[in-house]
Design a protein around this motif. Sequence first.
Motif, PDB file in Angstrom:
ATOM      1  N   SER A 247       0.700  -0.999  -0.070  1.00  0.00           N
ATOM      2  CA  SER A 247       0.107  -0.102   0.070  1.00  0.00           C
ATOM      3  C   SER A 247       0.918   1.192   0.018  1.00  0.00           C
ATOM      4  CB  SER A 247      -1.004  -0.137   1.152  1.00  0.00           C
ATOM      5  OG  SER A 247      -1.973   1.099   1.157  1.00  0.00           O
ATOM      6  N   ASP A 248       0.367   2.413   0.427  1.00  0.00           N
ATOM      7  CA  ASP A 248       1.103   3.501   0.478  1.00  0.00           C
ATOM      8  C   ASP A 248       0.768   4.422   1.268  1.00  0.00           C
ATOM      9  OD1 ASP A 248      -1.170   4.508  -1.183  1.00  0.00           O
ATOM     10  OD2 ASP A 248      -0.134   4.113  -2.960  1.00  0.00           O
ATOM     11  N   TYR A 249      -0.289   5.494   1.062  1.00  0.00           N
ATOM     12  CA  TYR A 249      -0.605   6.511   1.786  1.00  0.00           C
ATOM     13  C   TYR A 249      -2.337   6.407   2.586  1.00  0.00           C
ATOM     14  CZ  TYR A 249       2.943   8.480  -1.063  1.00  0.00           C
ATOM     15  OH  TYR A 249       4.216   8.486  -1.645  1.00  0.00           O
ATOM     16  N   SER A 250      -2.778   5.175   1.990  1.00  0.00           N
ATOM     17  CA  SER A 250      -4.088   4.820   2.211  1.00  0.00           C
ATOM     18  C   SER A 250      -4.148   4.380   3.882  1.00  0.00           C
ATOM     19  CB  SER A 250      -4.715   3.608   1.383  1.00  0.00           C
ATOM     20  OG  SER A 250      -5.676   2.854   1.895  1.00  0.00           O
ATOM     21  N   SER A 251      -5.402   4.636   4.295  1.00  0.00           N
ATOM     22  CA  SER A 251      -5.640   4.037   5.689  1.00  0.00           C
ATOM     23  C   SER A 251      -5.742   2.586   5.779  1.00  0.00           C
ATOM     24  CB  SER A 251      -6.956   4.485   6.300  1.00  0.00           C
ATOM     25  OG  SER A 251      -7.926   4.083   5.627  1.00  0.00           O
ATOM     26  N   VAL A 252      -5.961   1.812   4.783  1.00  0.00           N
ATOM     27  CA  VAL A 252      -6.081   0.417   4.878  1.00  0.00           C
ATOM     28  C   VAL A 252      -5.090  -0.306   5.678  1.00  0.00           C
ATOM     29  CG1 VAL A 252      -5.347  -0.096   2.367  1.00  0.00           C
ATOM     30  CG2 VAL A 252      -7.035  -1.443   3.579  1.00  0.00           C
ATOM     31  N   TRP A 253      -3.787   0.098   5.336  1.00  0.00           N
ATOM     32  CA  TRP A 253      -2.754  -0.638   5.998  1.00  0.00           C
ATOM     33  C   TRP A 253      -2.630  -0.290   7.568  1.00  0.00           C
ATOM     34  CZ3 TRP A 253       1.100   2.139   8.734  1.00  0.00           C
ATOM     35  CH2 TRP A 253       1.241   3.362   8.380  1.00  0.00           C
ATOM     36  N   VAL A 254      -3.262   0.622   7.892  1.00  0.00           N
ATOM     37  CA  VAL A 254      -3.172   0.724   9.490  1.00  0.00           C
ATOM     38  C   VAL A 254      -4.013  -0.312   9.964  1.00  0.00           C
ATOM     39  CG1 VAL A 254      -3.855   2.254  11.307  1.00  0.00           C
ATOM     40  CG2 VAL A 254      -2.568   3.175   9.210  1.00  0.00           C
ATOM     41  N   GLU A 255      -5.276  -0.513   9.295  1.00  0.00           N
ATOM     42  CA  GLU A 255      -6.020  -1.670   9.837  1.00  0.00           C
ATOM     43  C   GLU A 255      -5.335  -3.191   9.577  1.00  0.00           C
ATOM     44  OE1 GLU A 255     -10.236   0.044   8.764  1.00  0.00           O
ATOM     45  OE2 GLU A 255      -8.890   0.127   7.522  1.00  0.00           O
ATOM     46  N   TYR A 256      -4.727  -3.378   8.471  1.00  0.00           N
ATOM     47  CA  TYR A 256      -3.981  -4.721   8.112  1.00  0.00           C
ATOM     48  C   TYR A 256      -2.834  -4.955   9.236  1.00  0.00           C
ATOM     49  CZ  TYR A 256      -2.543  -8.115   4.735  1.00  0.00           C
ATOM     50  OH  TYR A 256      -2.064  -9.167   4.084  1.00  0.00           O
ATOM     51  N   LEU A 257      -2.344  -3.789   9.824  1.00  0.00           N
ATOM     52  CA  LEU A 257      -1.416  -4.144  10.899  1.00  0.00           C
ATOM     53  C   LEU A 257      -1.970  -5.072  11.900  1.00  0.00           C
ATOM     54  CD1 LEU A 257      -0.110  -0.468  11.578  1.00  0.00           C
ATOM     55  CD2 LEU A 257       1.349  -2.605  10.464  1.00  0.00           C
ATOM     56  N   GLY A 258      -3.014  -5.024  12.130  1.00  0.00           N
ATOM     57  CA  GLY A 258      -3.635  -5.849  13.154  1.00  0.00           C
ATOM     58  C   GLY A 258      -3.716  -7.290  12.602  1.00  0.00           C
ATOM     59  N   LEU A 259      -3.485  -7.723  11.535  1.00  0.00           N
ATOM     60  CA  LEU A 259      -3.455  -9.240  11.081  1.00  0.00           C
ATOM     61  C   LEU A 259      -1.706  -9.648  11.201  1.00  0.00           C
ATOM     62  CD1 LEU A 259      -5.495  -9.257   7.748  1.00  0.00           C
ATOM     63  CD2 LEU A 259      -5.984 -10.076  10.169  1.00  0.00           C
ATOM     64  N   ASP A 260      -0.719  -8.807  11.241  1.00  0.00           N
ATOM     65  CA  ASP A 260       0.432  -8.933  11.484  1.00  0.00           C
ATOM     66  C   ASP A 260       1.204  -9.929  10.557  1.00  0.00           C
ATOM     67  OD1 ASP A 260       2.904  -8.457  12.736  1.00  0.00           O
ATOM     68  OD2 ASP A 260       2.602 -10.355  13.991  1.00  0.00           O
TER      69      ASP A 260
END
Length: 395
Positions: free
Chosen positions: A286-299
């Motif tokens: 990803s890049d500047y999207s907010s989606v990767w912040v949520e994806y961090l929860g999947l580790d």
Amino acid sequence: MRAQVVRWLSREVHRVLGSRLTPREAACVYGWPDHEENSLFAAVELAERTPLRVTLLAGDPLAAARYLAVADPRGAPVEIVGKNSARGIWRASRASVLLFTHGLYGSPDLTRRKLVVNLWHGFGPKANDNVVFSASIPFNLMTCDTPLWAHAAAISLGVPHARLVQTGNPRQVALRTPPPPAALERLDLTSSFVLWMPTYRSSNGRSGPVWQDAPALSDQAGNGRDAVSTLAELAAAAGVRLVVKPHPLDADRYEASGLRVITTDDVFAAGMTLYQFIGASSAMISDYSSVWVEYLGLDRPLLLFCPDIADYVDGRGLSEPYMTDIAADLIVEQMDDIPPFLEAVRSGADWRPGGRAAVREALQLAPDDEELPCLAEVVMEELRQRRVQRHSSAR
């Protein structure tokens, strides 16, 4: 012209009725677009876990019903009503709770009479300021995953003192809900795949105005080739299946690269929500999207592909804390630095887990073993406190 008149009339009627009618124990939820999962899952949670009568407002009720059926196959008691219909305006004007992602009916300031909750549409690194959309959006509280970037969003929306509640985003529940196997089969994705979710640099006009935050990725050269085609070639050379899911507003085109392009409509038509689809991936770019912040929860392995970061900072800009300060270990600007990530994913190895952990800590994301308050609990407690305050004032 007719659409503008309808919007103006809806705004004015809601403002007048909302300031005069006695609020009822009901909630109205509105998300844009109709497949916005924060609104879909918020409506389901409130319907299942509170006594409130829940209405989901929609631009296209029939389409919203299809999206909701995928998100909630059990069928929570949520009624879908046209946002600009007389019934929709009446429901919103009488409801004691309003929840939205981008505002509602011009967002009149009804916060003293109603509980107004901003679900927003994700808290990421890019600045929320946008010269095209400059209106403030009044609300009492904002639910979020990261309080740091939520605070930046609240400031940009003109509500710097709003209460922030770290409940996580409603849609995050879908990340850990496996999609039906048949849904992935319909998209021919039965094997492991890496999901590329770039944010848009230029808008395509689907939201009305057109603007540009940075040059399109397909126009950005890397080793003599555009960034999109080069990334596709690197993935193919590494033996990694790379699927791109563009932002709905993205004006850029990815098909010419040979990458598999999947849209939100494709995902829902296959029988799963977008966040279920995201959760089915083995790694993300990803890049500047907010989606990767949520994806961090999947580790899981996460790379932030930002070949245009200087242009993006000069254009749209970044929220504080800057991702360049807290996520430097995950940011890749040069094409030559991408193959190690792809090789790690292909071999089933991890890639820079320490970098992900550092970002989670910097953004104050809740640990996996910490139980956050849920949206339904927060809403009901706020309503209870309001009742206590009204009774105290009446004495």
